[in-house]
Design an enzyme around this catalytic site. Structure first.
Site, PDB file in Angstrom:
ATOM      1  CG  HIS A   1      50.112  13.252  46.235  1.00 54.57           C
ATOM      2  ND1 HIS A   1      48.792  13.642  46.297  1.00 54.57           N
ATOM      3  CD2 HIS A   1      50.587  13.762  45.075  1.00 54.57           C
ATOM      4  CE1 HIS A   1      48.489  14.342  45.220  1.00 54.57           C
ATOM      5  NE2 HIS A   1      49.572  14.427  44.462  1.00 54.57           N
TER       6      HIS A   1
ATOM      7  CG  ASP B   1      46.581  13.531  48.781  1.00 55.24           C
ATOM      8  OD1 ASP B   1      47.761  13.438  49.156  1.00 55.24           O
ATOM      9  OD2 ASP B   1      46.246  13.853  47.618  1.00 55.24           O
TER      10      ASP B   1
ATOM     11  N   GLY C   1      51.385  18.394  38.678  1.00 57.15           N
ATOM     12  CA  GLY C   1      51.863  19.694  39.116  1.00 57.15           C
ATOM     13  C   GLY C   1      50.753  20.546  39.697  1.00 57.15           C
ATOM     14  CG  ASN C   2      46.912  21.592  37.907  1.00 51.84           C
ATOM     15  OD1 ASN C   2      46.985  21.167  36.767  1.00 51.84           O
ATOM     16  ND2 ASN C   2      46.690  22.871  38.191  1.00 51.84           N
ATOM     17  CB  SER C   3      49.306  17.678  43.386  1.00 51.46           C
ATOM     18  OG  SER C   3      48.997  16.555  42.633  1.00 51.46           O
TER      19      SER C   3
END
Length: 411
Positions: free
Chosen positions: A157, A188, A263-265
């Site tokens: 994503h 994902d 933002g950690n994704s």
């Protein structure tokens, strides 16, 4: 941020085909008031127990209510940051952790600063220009270097609908252009590549080495704040969790109470040995009727590593088809475990195997099924032609049925 209705909300939803999970709605993730506060100092070894709105998406999040965020060796001295410890922690394989063997020992207390320094060269910032349904925008996330020749793992994503992807390495001021090799939206995960060599790959933990209660840190570019990545500490709260997303279901998740933000994704969840145990992906958030505190999710290495291999094959032109069962599902609401078969489509593998509406699937290939999402994920991970041994509860009788999956019918 992606929001799902809580699984335990009152009322019984209409049964949906397993291939069409609950639709999610993207919403922004609000910054924490203390986002800029300095991190606390690492504990002494002797006492340690251990978004903006569109047009710029800061790594989407998924709430569960699920909020999606978009979510060598450790070294004898962990980059010389363990000087005060005369016996720095060793690699798991050096602490009676043979691959495939059960862990019989505890991991050492985590030195957050040392682990963060050790992993830093393998953690990158990912920024993407996006052309999506709402127009042009941007996305920010995190990635993990997996090979010395510039392969990077992140969340799908983070780079979805991207027209250009840029990666900035630790210690560098200018971004590098990255190429999308392959992506698996259902799981994902996505693979990128940057030009060059001699990059520092992260070390991935033995999937069997994780235990509930292990100290972990989440590392990533939370809220796209300037400077180095944010580091938050927590523990492994649970293993093998399953959640539903717009693209399907995510299974094999590590639940943690380490703070995870937009933002950690795509960033790593790391253990005390500096090994990646998961890829940060989601965080649960409360609403007017559901309370959720410190519930984050990372795709575990046991689930992620086979997908990485599949993505590499996909990058080489090999296309993997997912298996198809052909049922509609509902979750149990009587407190029991399993997924209810709400509907069986005619002419499908489920019908051929004798599955009936009302059957409760309690296990697939010997692994317990906790709900509809679990069965979705179990089937999605298989290919056409694969046989699945499905254990069902029909009335008071437990029955084992073998199903041969097929290709999904064209619509």
């Amino acid at each position: 941020m992606t929001t799902l209705p809580p699984p335990d909300r009152p009322g019984s939803p209409e049964p949906s085909m397993w291939a069409n999970p609950t639709t999610i709605e993207l919403t922004p993730h609000e910054p924490r008031p203390d986002a800029t506060a300095p991190p606390p100092p690492p504990p002494a070894p002797s006492t340690a127990d251990r978004r903006r709105r569109w047009p710029r998406r800061v790594a989407l999040g998924l709430t569960l209510v699920v909020a999606m965020i978009g979510a060598g060796a450790v070294g004898a001295m962990l980059q010389n940051r363990l000087d005060a410890d005369p016996a720095p922690p060793q690699r798991a394989s050096e602490v009676a952790l043979d691959i495939g063997a059960e862990r019989s020992d505890s991991l050492p207390p985590i030195d957050v600063a040392a682990v963060a320094d050790f992993v830093a060269p393998s953690v990158v910032t990912i920024s993407a220009d996006v052309e999506g349904p709402l127009g042009s925008g941007g996305s920010i996330g995190t990635g993990v270097i997996t090979t010395s020749d510039g392969e990077i793992l992140t969340n799908a994503h983070v780079v979805e609908d991207a027209t250009e992807i840029r990666v900035r390495l630790a210690g560098e001021t200018e971004p590098r252009l990255a190429t999308l090799l392959a992506a698996d939206a259902g799981n994902d995960l996505a693979l990128l590549r940057i030009a060059g060599d001699d990059f520092v790959p992260a070390t991935f933990a033995d999937p069997e080495s994780m235990r509930i209660g292990d100290d972990v840190v989440a590392i990533g570019f939370a809220l796209d704040l300037d400077g180095a990545p944010s580091v938050t500490q927590g523990i492994v709260s649970a293993l093998d969790r399953t959640i539903v997303t717009a693209s399907g279901a995510l299974d094999g998740l590590v639940q943690t109470d380490a703070a995870i933000s937009s933002g950690n994704s795509g960033g790593p969840l790391v253990n005390a040995l500096g090994e990646v145990v998961g890829i940060n992906t989601a965080v649960a958030r409360g609403d007017a009727t559901v309370a959720a505190t410190n519930i984050g999710f990372a795709i575990s290495v046991g689930e992620a590593l086979p997908i990485v291999e599949s993505l590499r094959e996909q990058a080489e032109g090999e296309v993997r088809d997912e298996g198809y069962l052909g049922v509609g599902l509902d979750d149990r609401r009587d407190g029991g475990q399993g997924a209810i078969i709400a509907q069986v489509e005619a002419g499908t593998p489920a019908a051929a195997a004798g599955l009936e509406a009302g059957d409760i699937v309690i296990a697939v290939e010997g692994s317990a099924i906790d709900g509809g999402a679990g069965l979705v994920a179990a089937v999605r991970d298989q290919e056409p032609g694969d046989e699945l041994e499905i254990q069902i509860l029909r009335g008071s009788e437990v029955i084992t049925i073998t199903v041969v999956l097929t290709d999904r019918p064209e619509t």
